[in-house]
Design an enzyme around this catalytic site. Structure first.
Site, mmCIF file in Angstrom:
data_model
loop_
_atom_site.group_PDB
_atom_site.id
_atom_site.type_symbol
_atom_site.label_atom_id
_atom_site.label_comp_id
_atom_site.label_asym_id
_atom_site.label_seq_id
_atom_site.Cartn_x
_atom_site.Cartn_y
_atom_site.Cartn_z
ATOM 1 N N GLY A 213 23.352 44.433 -16.575
ATOM 2 C CA GLY A 213 23.407 45.424 -15.500
ATOM 3 C C GLY A 213 22.447 45.122 -14.363
ATOM 4 O O GLY A 213 21.522 44.313 -14.507
ATOM 5 N N ASN A 214 22.691 45.728 -13.216
ATOM 6 C CA ASN A 214 21.800 45.579 -12.063
ATOM 7 C C ASN A 214 21.955 46.784 -11.141
ATOM 8 O O ASN A 214 23.023 47.395 -11.085
ATOM 9 C CB ASN A 214 22.036 44.249 -11.320
ATOM 10 C CG ASN A 214 23.470 43.803 -11.381
ATOM 11 O OD1 ASN A 214 24.320 44.299 -10.628
ATOM 12 N ND2 ASN A 214 23.772 42.907 -12.300
ATOM 13 N N GLY B 17 17.136 38.388 -15.127
ATOM 14 C CA GLY B 17 16.487 38.078 -16.401
ATOM 15 C C GLY B 17 15.606 39.170 -16.982
ATOM 16 O O GLY B 17 14.934 38.954 -17.985
ATOM 17 N N SER C 270 21.811 38.014 -10.640
ATOM 18 C CA SER C 270 22.899 37.066 -10.379
ATOM 19 C C SER C 270 24.094 37.743 -9.690
ATOM 20 O O SER C 270 24.954 37.070 -9.146
ATOM 21 C CB SER C 270 23.346 36.423 -11.690
ATOM 22 O OG SER C 270 23.640 37.429 -12.629
ATOM 23 N N GLU C 271 24.139 39.088 -9.701
ATOM 24 C CA GLU C 271 25.216 39.794 -8.982
ATOM 25 C C GLU C 271 24.802 40.149 -7.550
ATOM 26 O O GLU C 271 25.346 41.082 -6.960
ATOM 27 C CB GLU C 271 25.648 41.056 -9.728
ATOM 28 C CG GLU C 271 26.271 40.828 -11.087
ATOM 29 C CD GLU C 271 27.638 40.152 -11.076
ATOM 30 O OE1 GLU C 271 28.083 39.687 -10.011
ATOM 31 O OE2 GLU C 271 28.247 40.079 -12.162
ATOM 32 N N HIS D 8 25.293 49.025 -11.287
ATOM 33 C CA HIS D 8 26.260 48.250 -12.072
ATOM 34 C C HIS D 8 25.781 48.193 -13.524
ATOM 35 O O HIS D 8 24.682 47.715 -13.797
ATOM 36 C CB HIS D 8 26.426 46.837 -11.516
ATOM 37 C CG HIS D 8 27.161 45.930 -12.455
ATOM 38 N ND1 HIS D 8 28.383 46.282 -13.005
ATOM 39 C CD2 HIS D 8 26.852 44.731 -12.981
ATOM 40 C CE1 HIS D 8 28.780 45.318 -13.819
ATOM 41 N NE2 HIS D 8 27.864 44.371 -13.824
ATOM 42 N N HIS E 236 27.107 48.199 -18.009
ATOM 43 C CA HIS E 236 28.095 47.752 -19.001
ATOM 44 C C HIS E 236 28.265 48.854 -20.046
ATOM 45 O O HIS E 236 27.948 48.656 -21.213
ATOM 46 C CB HIS E 236 27.626 46.455 -19.670
ATOM 47 C CG HIS E 236 27.382 45.331 -18.720
ATOM 48 N ND1 HIS E 236 26.457 44.330 -18.950
ATOM 49 C CD2 HIS E 236 27.953 45.034 -17.513
ATOM 50 C CE1 HIS E 236 26.473 43.464 -17.939
ATOM 51 N NE2 HIS E 236 27.361 43.874 -17.048
#
Ligand SMILES: [Zn+2]
Length: 219
Positions: free
Chosen positions: A28-29, A44, A74-75, A94, A96
């Protein structure tokens, strides 16, 4: 509001995503926008491990990262593109969430089923699976953010937007609850959704408008 306040608020909602099991491990981010910059979770890290100073500042127009030795999530492209195409978005979450992911494995269209969902979320859209972290995913999400504030990602998770973090975060909780309720009901028979008219009625209720207003107020 200053960047310190937004960094602290990001920590608060990041911890909530973990304690409410909307993400596990380093998944997630989350980001928030302030004055042409976005503040995004670093790559990370588990979301509940991030300190206020570790949120990565990225210039929304140029995409340039203020380098403090941490890489942005990474998103990063998904967040950047969404802010670029919709200036009303103030925050992006974002995650999961397990019921959302389970839902995308078997269904695409999440019906509007109960009043909280109708008032706080409305219709949710669906983007078929594409490889995470790519500009393909960023493009697919950016294509929806002017029409929807909640986007299910097939075999992957959920993206929600809001005018602020509180709104984006609560939308995540409500969509996860909706997917859970749908799957429980669906195990028995086809669930009864609200009609478009029932949905519109809720949107016009004064008490619901008040609730929405509350959610939009920054803490
Ligand atoms: Zn993801």
């Amino acid at each position: 509001m200053g960047s310190q306040t937004i960094r602290e608020e990001l920590c608060k909602y990041a911890r909530k995503t973990v304690s409410n099991k909307l993400v596990v491990g380093p998944g997630g981010n989350i980001s928030a926008r302030l004055d042409g910059k976005m503040y995004l979770s670093p790559s990370g890290f588990a979301l509940d491990e991030i300190e206020p100073e570790q949120w990565v500042e990225v210039d929304i127009e140029s995409g340039s990262v203020q380098d403090k030795g941490l890489r942005p999530s990474s998103e990063v492209l998904m967040h950047l593109y969404a802010y670029r195409v919709n200036p009303a978005i103030g925050a992006i979450v974002h995650t999961h969430p397990p019921y959302c992911i389970a839902f995308t494995l078997v269904e695409r269209t999440l019906p509007v089923m109960f009043p909280d969902q109708a008032a706080l979320v409305g219709k949710t859209t669906y983007v078929p699976y594409v490889l995470p972290t790519t500009d393909k995913l960023a493009d697919a999400v950016a294509a929806e953010v002017n029409d929807y504030s909640t986007i299910l990602l097939g075999n992957h998770g959920l993206v929600t937007t809001g005018r602020n973090l509180r709104e984006a975060y609560y939308r995540t909780e409500v969509v996860e609850e909706s997917a859970k309720i749908y799957l429980i009901a669906r195990a028995i028979r086809e669930p009864k959704a609200l009609t478009d008219e029932e949905h519109r009625e809720i949107a016009s209720l004064e008490s619901e408008a008040y609730r929405i207003q509350l959610l939009q107020k920054m803490k």
